[in-house]
Design a protein around this motif. Structure first.
Motif, PDB file in Angstrom:
ATOM      1  N   ARG A  63     -28.883  91.909-114.263  1.00 48.25           N
ATOM      2  CA  ARG A  63     -29.649  91.000-115.124  1.00 48.25           C
ATOM      3  C   ARG A  63     -29.647  91.472-116.574  1.00 48.25           C
ATOM      4  NH1 ARG A  63     -33.235  90.172-110.377  1.00 48.25           N
ATOM      5  NH2 ARG A  63     -34.289  92.128-110.872  1.00 48.25           N
ATOM      6  N   CYS A 117     -34.920  81.572-114.860  1.00 49.78           N
ATOM      7  CA  CYS A 117     -34.992  82.999-115.181  1.00 49.78           C
ATOM      8  C   CYS A 117     -35.620  83.672-113.982  1.00 49.78           C
ATOM      9  CB  CYS A 117     -35.822  83.247-116.430  1.00 49.78           C
ATOM     10  SG  CYS A 117     -35.091  82.546-117.929  1.00 49.78           S
ATOM     11  N   GLU A 118     -34.802  84.362-113.223  1.00 51.12           N
ATOM     12  CA  GLU A 118     -35.296  84.966-111.994  1.00 51.12           C
ATOM     13  C   GLU A 118     -36.386  85.968-112.299  1.00 51.12           C
ATOM     14  OE1 GLU A 118     -33.458  88.129-109.104  1.00 51.12           O
ATOM     15  OE2 GLU A 118     -32.604  86.166-108.707  1.00 51.12           O
ATOM     16  N   ARG A 154     -26.129  87.753 -99.292  1.00 50.11           N
ATOM     17  CA  ARG A 154     -26.572  86.887-100.379  1.00 50.11           C
ATOM     18  C   ARG A 154     -25.600  85.735-100.602  1.00 50.11           C
ATOM     19  NH1 ARG A 154     -30.483  88.193-103.590  1.00 50.11           N
ATOM     20  NH2 ARG A 154     -29.547  87.027-105.328  1.00 50.11           N
ATOM     21  N   ARG A 173     -26.264  79.887-108.260  1.00 46.98           N
ATOM     22  CA  ARG A 173     -25.393  79.877-109.437  1.00 46.98           C
ATOM     23  C   ARG A 173     -23.959  79.704-108.969  1.00 46.98           C
ATOM     24  NH1 ARG A 173     -28.044  82.756-113.962  1.00 46.98           N
ATOM     25  NH2 ARG A 173     -30.098  83.450-113.250  1.00 46.98           N
ATOM     26  N   GLN A 231     -26.498  76.036-112.691  1.00 51.58           N
ATOM     27  CA  GLN A 231     -27.608  76.603-111.930  1.00 51.58           C
ATOM     28  C   GLN A 231     -28.331  75.466-111.224  1.00 51.58           C
ATOM     29  OE1 GLN A 231     -30.400  79.658-113.366  1.00 51.58           O
ATOM     30  NE2 GLN A 231     -29.269  79.610-115.291  1.00 51.58           N
ATOM     31  N   LEU A 261     -25.432  91.375-107.186  1.00 51.69           N
ATOM     32  CA  LEU A 261     -25.141  90.509-108.328  1.00 51.69           C
ATOM     33  C   LEU A 261     -25.080  89.033-107.960  1.00 51.69           C
ATOM     34  CD1 LEU A 261     -21.886  89.503-108.201  1.00 51.69           C
ATOM     35  CD2 LEU A 261     -21.565  91.948-108.544  1.00 51.69           C
ATOM     36  N   ASN A 296     -25.806  85.392-107.273  1.00 48.01           N
ATOM     37  CA  ASN A 296     -26.856  84.460-107.678  1.00 48.01           C
ATOM     38  C   ASN A 296     -27.864  85.062-108.646  1.00 48.01           C
ATOM     39  OD1 ASN A 296     -26.000  82.103-106.465  1.00 48.01           O
ATOM     40  ND2 ASN A 296     -27.085  82.485-104.558  1.00 48.01           N
ATOM     41  N   ARG A 297     -27.574  86.270-109.136  1.00 46.17           N
ATOM     42  CA  ARG A 297     -28.397  86.836-110.211  1.00 46.17           C
ATOM     43  C   ARG A 297     -27.681  86.727-111.546  1.00 46.17           C
ATOM     44  NH1 ARG A 297     -30.264  90.803-105.989  1.00 46.17           N
ATOM     45  NH2 ARG A 297     -32.460  90.261-105.680  1.00 46.17           N
ATOM     46  N   GLN A 306     -35.859  81.079-107.963  1.00 47.51           N
ATOM     47  CA  GLN A 306     -34.522  81.389-107.502  1.00 47.51           C
ATOM     48  C   GLN A 306     -33.589  80.212-107.785  1.00 47.51           C
ATOM     49  OE1 GLN A 306     -33.781  84.389-106.083  1.00 47.51           O
ATOM     50  NE2 GLN A 306     -35.897  85.039-106.365  1.00 47.51           N
ATOM     51  N   ALA A 364     -29.655  95.062-108.994  1.00 54.11           N
ATOM     52  CA  ALA A 364     -29.981  93.754-109.568  1.00 54.11           C
ATOM     53  C   ALA A 364     -30.510  93.871-110.998  1.00 54.11           C
ATOM     54  CB  ALA A 364     -30.991  93.028-108.670  1.00 54.11           C
TER      55      ALA A 364
END
Length: 403
Positions: A136, A288-289, A324, A265, A253, A160, A162-163, A262, A132
């Motif tokens: 990012r 921004c996670e 995920r 996306r 988002q 990856l 939803n990140r 969270q 992750a």
């Protein structure tokens, strides 16, 4: 700096960039070989946070052996890259493979960059595991250079998801990926669904599943094509290559109410995003996670264990990664009532080329992002990231009448 051994320690570097031969398995140090080596693995160690008995502890763990992607991974990776280029060029778009550029004093690497009227999309065919933080970091570098990343995976457990902007495809052999047969996007593309939750509604109440009569409110969710009512067709990879740069499918988002750090996306039809903006009344702030807050470490003062525990490490590691790419990650919203759609009163008045050019110069956007407001017909920025579905006056009038 380790003061006794005069060794600098840089913990800011990713694991793969650190000096590996620093921490050694005690069993290997004392006997010349350890259990990990006997199984063809590395005798070098690192320190990881793991959970044992509900407490967060530090454990020594063997570093993975440095390796290149397997042959099947490499062949699928190459096949998907070639397919993306073929789809882009077949529709008159520019596609560059394995491009590396300099941006913000850092290298920007993309498997494929596709350029179109709505911008540049950097496709990443990710069939091998990736962390992750790496996703990012690379995504942020791309965004700073004006490139929208789009990661492709075939696993619903990929870090990856939803990140970063993502799409999930089926686990296919490279021959089928390289062919001209249909290749569907199974995750990462959604459609807006809205309905009044009453007795007899086609959908069950998402908040009171046991209720036969519904809650009487209005719900909106972002749904996978197969779960839409009526069902929508799946987007194909070749179609997404074009739609992601011509403005017909746009990134979105949706912050999760359960955790504002969270977000879900997705790529969505442009008209669905416009409708979503008219419902929420404003554009959602990009998420921004953040890393989860620090949890206090537990120390048990146990006697030093010099035996190699390779193969037993999974007993103290975190639970296996959950899926995920979930079908229920839908960004549910509930309203007392939904605003009406802005009537397309100006549909019979197309804006002229001169008006479009004048508006583009006025707002500082490309000509192809200019379109008519459906309420009053004046030229506004209708397309592209951050565009509005209607002019401020029409939106304000609609929201005021709704509330």
């Amino acid at each position: 700096m380790h003061t006794e051994y005069d060794i600098p320690i840089n913990l800011t570097r990713p694991l793969q960039e650190r000096e590996r031969e620093r921490l050694q398995c005690l069993d290997h140090h004392e006997h010349g070989a350890c259990k990990a080596e006997q199984e063809g693995q590395s005798p070098w160690m690192t320190v990881r946070r793991c959970r044992r008995g509900g407490q967060l502890i530090l454990v020594a763990a063997h570093l993975p052996v440095r390796s290149t992607p397997t042959k099947p991974e490499s062949m699928r990776h190459q096949a998907l890259k070639e397919r993306i280029v073929r789809a882009a060029e077949g529709h008159g778009l520019t596609a560059d493979a394995e491009t590396t550029a300099q941006g913000s004093e850092r290298k920007i690497r993309s498997d494929i960059r596709v350029c179109g009227p709505a911008g540049i999309v950097g496709w990443e065919a990710q069939y091998s595991p990736i962390t992750a933080p790496t996703v990012r970091r690379r995504s942020q570098i791309a965004v700073e250079a004006g490139i929208t990343p789009l990661w492709v995976t075939d696993s619903d457990r990929a870090a990856l998801i939803n990140r970063a902007p993502w799409a999930m495809v089926d686990d296919l052999p490279w021959q089928e990926i390289a062919s001209r047969s249909r290749m569907l996007v199974r995750g990462g593309v959604r459609h807006l669904q809205e309905w009044k939750c009453v007795a007899g509604a086609e959908r069950q109440c998402p908040e009171k599943a046991a209720s036969m009569y519904g809650c009487g409110a209005f719900h909106t969710i972002w749904e996978l094509p197969a779960l839409c009512l009526p069902m929508k067709r799946h987007t194909e990879v070749d179609e997404l290559v074009v739609a992601s740069v011509d403005g017909s499918f746009v990134p979105l988002q949706v912050p999760l109410p359960s955790d504002p750090r969270q977000a879900s996306r997705m790529r969505v039809p442009a008209q669905d995003r416009e409708r979503w903006r008219s419902i929420v009344g404003h554009e959602s702030t990009p998420v921004c996670e953040e890393a989860p807050p620090d949890e206090e470490l537990a120390f048990h003062d146990e006697e030093l264990d010099t035996k190699c525990r390779f193969g037993e490490e999974n007993t103290v590691r975190n639970d296996p990664r959950p899926a995920r790419g979930r079908a229920d990650d839908r960004g549910l919203r509930t309203f007392a009532q939904l605003p009406p759609r802005i009537p397309n009163q100006a549909s019979g008045r197309p804006i002229s080329g001169a008006e479009r050019q004048e508006a583009a110069e006025q707002y500082g956007y490309p000509v192809w992002e200019i379109g008519p407001c459906p309420g009053c017909g004046q030229p506004i920025r209708r397309h592209g990231t951050g565009a509005a579905h209607a002019c401020p006056a029409c939106r304000s009038r609609l929201i005021t009448s709704w509330t």
